[in-house]
Each structure stands twice: as C-alpha cells, then as structure tokens.
Design a protein around this motif. Structure first.
Motif, PDB file in Angstrom:
ATOM      1  N   SER A  23      -2.819  -1.421   9.783  1.00 35.62           N
ATOM      2  CA  SER A  23      -3.046  -2.538   8.679  1.00 35.62           C
ATOM      3  C   SER A  23      -4.673  -2.419   8.351  1.00 35.62           C
ATOM      4  O   SER A  23      -4.593  -3.163   7.223  1.00 35.62           O
ATOM      5  N   ASP A  24      -5.170  -1.754   9.097  1.00 35.54           N
ATOM      6  CA  ASP A  24      -6.753  -1.945   8.749  1.00 35.54           C
ATOM      7  C   ASP A  24      -7.177  -3.355   8.494  1.00 35.54           C
ATOM      8  O   ASP A  24      -7.793  -3.739   7.551  1.00 35.54           O
ATOM      9  N   GLY A  25      -7.194  -4.091   9.626  1.00 35.06           N
ATOM     10  CA  GLY A  25      -7.517  -5.542   9.415  1.00 35.06           C
ATOM     11  C   GLY A  25      -6.730  -6.381   8.747  1.00 35.06           C
ATOM     12  O   GLY A  25      -7.339  -7.258   8.020  1.00 35.06           O
ATOM     13  N   LEU A  26      -5.686  -6.135   8.524  1.00 31.16           N
ATOM     14  CA  LEU A  26      -4.522  -6.776   7.889  1.00 31.16           C
ATOM     15  C   LEU A  26      -4.934  -6.749   6.471  1.00 31.16           C
ATOM     16  O   LEU A  26      -4.483  -7.809   5.563  1.00 31.16           O
ATOM     17  N   THR A  27      -5.440  -5.796   5.898  1.00 31.14           N
ATOM     18  CA  THR A  27      -5.875  -5.513   4.507  1.00 31.14           C
ATOM     19  C   THR A  27      -4.838  -4.560   3.801  1.00 31.14           C
ATOM     20  O   THR A  27      -4.796  -4.538   2.418  1.00 31.14           O
ATOM     21  N   ARG A  28      -3.907  -3.947   4.508  1.00 28.97           N
ATOM     22  CA  ARG A  28      -2.845  -3.032   3.732  1.00 28.97           C
ATOM     23  C   ARG A  28      -1.713  -4.019   3.819  1.00 28.97           C
ATOM     24  O   ARG A  28      -1.039  -3.981   5.177  1.00 28.97           O
ATOM     25  N   PRO A  29      -1.067  -4.264   2.649  1.00 31.41           N
ATOM     26  CA  PRO A  29       0.106  -5.155   2.707  1.00 31.41           C
ATOM     27  C   PRO A  29       1.270  -4.620   3.616  1.00 31.41           C
ATOM     28  O   PRO A  29       2.016  -5.336   4.250  1.00 31.41           O
ATOM     29  N   PHE A  30       1.593  -3.466   3.225  1.00 30.52           N
ATOM     30  CA  PHE A  30       2.848  -2.768   4.046  1.00 30.52           C
ATOM     31  C   PHE A  30       2.866  -2.989   5.537  1.00 30.52           C
ATOM     32  O   PHE A  30       3.738  -3.524   6.056  1.00 30.52           O
ATOM     33  N   TRP A  31       1.825  -2.645   6.168  1.00 30.36           N
ATOM     34  CA  TRP A  31       1.536  -2.488   7.565  1.00 30.36           C
ATOM     35  C   TRP A  31       1.436  -3.951   8.152  1.00 30.36           C
ATOM     36  O   TRP A  31       1.627  -4.059   9.155  1.00 30.36           O
ATOM     37  N   SER A  32       0.693  -5.060   7.332  1.00 27.26           N
ATOM     38  CA  SER A  32       0.673  -6.324   7.549  1.00 27.26           C
ATOM     39  C   SER A  32       1.906  -6.893   7.722  1.00 27.26           C
ATOM     40  O   SER A  32       2.011  -7.575   8.829  1.00 27.26           O
ATOM     41  N   ILE A  33       2.810  -6.492   6.714  1.00 27.97           N
ATOM     42  CA  ILE A  33       4.199  -7.396   6.845  1.00 27.97           C
ATOM     43  C   ILE A  33       4.978  -6.708   7.994  1.00 27.97           C
ATOM     44  O   ILE A  33       5.401  -7.278   8.729  1.00 27.97           O
ATOM     45  N   ALA A  34       4.621  -5.406   8.039  1.00 33.30           N
ATOM     46  CA  ALA A  34       5.361  -4.487   9.349  1.00 33.30           C
ATOM     47  C   ALA A  34       5.110  -5.456  10.627  1.00 33.30           C
ATOM     48  O   ALA A  34       5.612  -5.637  11.795  1.00 33.30           O
ATOM     49  N   PHE A  35       3.551  -5.481  10.747  1.00 28.93           N
ATOM     50  CA  PHE A  35       2.979  -6.186  12.023  1.00 28.93           C
ATOM     51  C   PHE A  35       3.697  -7.555  12.164  1.00 28.93           C
ATOM     52  O   PHE A  35       4.055  -7.717  13.263  1.00 28.93           O
ATOM     53  N   LEU A  36       3.858  -8.317  11.252  1.00 31.49           N
ATOM     54  CA  LEU A  36       4.423  -9.668  11.333  1.00 31.49           C
ATOM     55  C   LEU A  36       5.885  -9.573  11.785  1.00 31.49           C
ATOM     56  O   LEU A  36       6.337 -10.298  12.564  1.00 31.49           O
ATOM     57  N   VAL A  37       6.768  -8.871  11.017  1.00 27.27           N
ATOM     58  CA  VAL A  37       8.011  -8.915  11.359  1.00 27.27           C
ATOM     59  C   VAL A  37       8.175  -8.397  12.617  1.00 27.27           C
ATOM     60  O   VAL A  37       9.050  -8.842  13.480  1.00 27.27           O
ATOM     61  N   LEU A  38       7.398  -7.160  13.219  1.00 28.28           N
ATOM     62  CA  LEU A  38       7.702  -6.642  14.381  1.00 28.28           C
ATOM     63  C   LEU A  38       7.202  -7.473  15.574  1.00 28.28           C
ATOM     64  O   LEU A  38       7.970  -7.656  16.577  1.00 28.28           O
ATOM     65  N   SER A  39       6.262  -8.016  15.223  1.00 27.19           N
ATOM     66  CA  SER A  39       6.011  -9.320  16.132  1.00 27.19           C
ATOM     67  C   SER A  39       6.838 -10.405  16.576  1.00 27.19           C
ATOM     68  O   SER A  39       6.810 -10.719  17.756  1.00 27.19           O
ATOM     69  N   ILE A  40       7.476 -10.900  15.412  1.00 25.49           N
ATOM     70  CA  ILE A  40       8.354 -11.767  15.779  1.00 25.49           C
ATOM     71  C   ILE A  40       9.670 -11.304  16.417  1.00 25.49           C
ATOM     72  O   ILE A  40      10.023 -12.106  17.314  1.00 25.49           O
ATOM     73  N   ILE A  41       9.945 -10.115  16.056  1.00 21.87           N
ATOM     74  CA  ILE A  41      11.220  -9.545  16.797  1.00 21.87           C
ATOM     75  C   ILE A  41      10.814  -9.337  18.312  1.00 21.87           C
ATOM     76  O   ILE A  41      11.574  -9.823  19.271  1.00 21.87           O
ATOM     77  N   SER A  42       9.627  -8.778  18.685  1.00 20.41           N
ATOM     78  CA  SER A  42       9.200  -8.901  19.879  1.00 20.41           C
ATOM     79  C   SER A  42       9.129 -10.033  20.583  1.00 20.41           C
ATOM     80  O   SER A  42       9.813 -10.364  21.790  1.00 20.41           O
ATOM     81  N   PHE A  43       8.639 -11.104  20.203  1.00 24.82           N
ATOM     82  CA  PHE A  43       8.476 -12.352  20.972  1.00 24.82           C
ATOM     83  C   PHE A  43       9.898 -13.010  20.886  1.00 24.82           C
ATOM     84  O   PHE A  43       9.877 -13.545  21.914  1.00 24.82           O
TER      85      PHE A  43
END
Length: 106
Positions: A23-43
C-alpha cells in the motif's frame, strides 16, 4: 476447529501485512482496502478461535504465524536478506509454536 481458525487467522495476518507493504504507506487505494479487509478477517478469526483456546496461547500462535509468514514473504518476494541466523531464529519460532500447541489444553 478452533486451531484451524487460528491458523487461518495467522495466514490472513501474513496477507494483511503484505498488503500494508504494497500500500506504500496506505497511499495506494487497492492495497489499502485489501489491508483493511484482510486485517478485519484476521482479527475476526482470532476472536472466534480465542473463545476456545486460551487467549495467551491464541495470541502467541497468531503473532508467531504472522511473524514467520511475513518474514518468509519478505525473503521470497521483497528481497529481504536470508542469513544463517534468520533461519535459526525462524526455525526456533516454529518450534515454539508447535510447543504451544502441544502444551495447550484442548
């Protein structure tokens, strides 16, 4: 079943940390959203697993899988150095995770 959920939670942790890097410091939207979705699933999976597995054990295994997997991804995809001592300590981490599973009351 709780252990399978815990392992899945750890794998999703590897995925969300990889997306965080991409996500390059949450500046790339696709990877930032993927990070959020995957972290919610993991938690979420960790939360469900921790209802049946002692919390300290569940958290240690979750972070251990995430640490090992993320280090492996770093080595394989991001060119992180692979040294003798990194191998030794990552192997030790796996031994500790197996020990936690073995010593955990089911």
């Amino acid at each position: 079943m709780p252990w399978l959920l815990l392992i899945l939670a750890g794998l999703f942790e590897c995925a969300f940390t990889t997306c965080l890097k991409l996500s390059d410091g949450l500046t790339r939207p696709f990877w930032s959203i993927a990070f959020l979705v995957l972290s919610i699933i993991s938690f979420g999976l960790l939360t469900v697993a921790a209802q049946s597995i002692p919390l300290g054990t569940a958290y240690a295994v979750w972070t251990g899988i995430g640490a090992f997997g993320t280090a492996l991804i770093g080595i394989l995809w991001f060119g992180d150095p692979l040294t003798f001592w990194r191998i030794v300590f990552l192997a030790g981490l796996i031994v500790c995770l197996i020990g936690l599973k073995w010593a955990s009351p089911d």
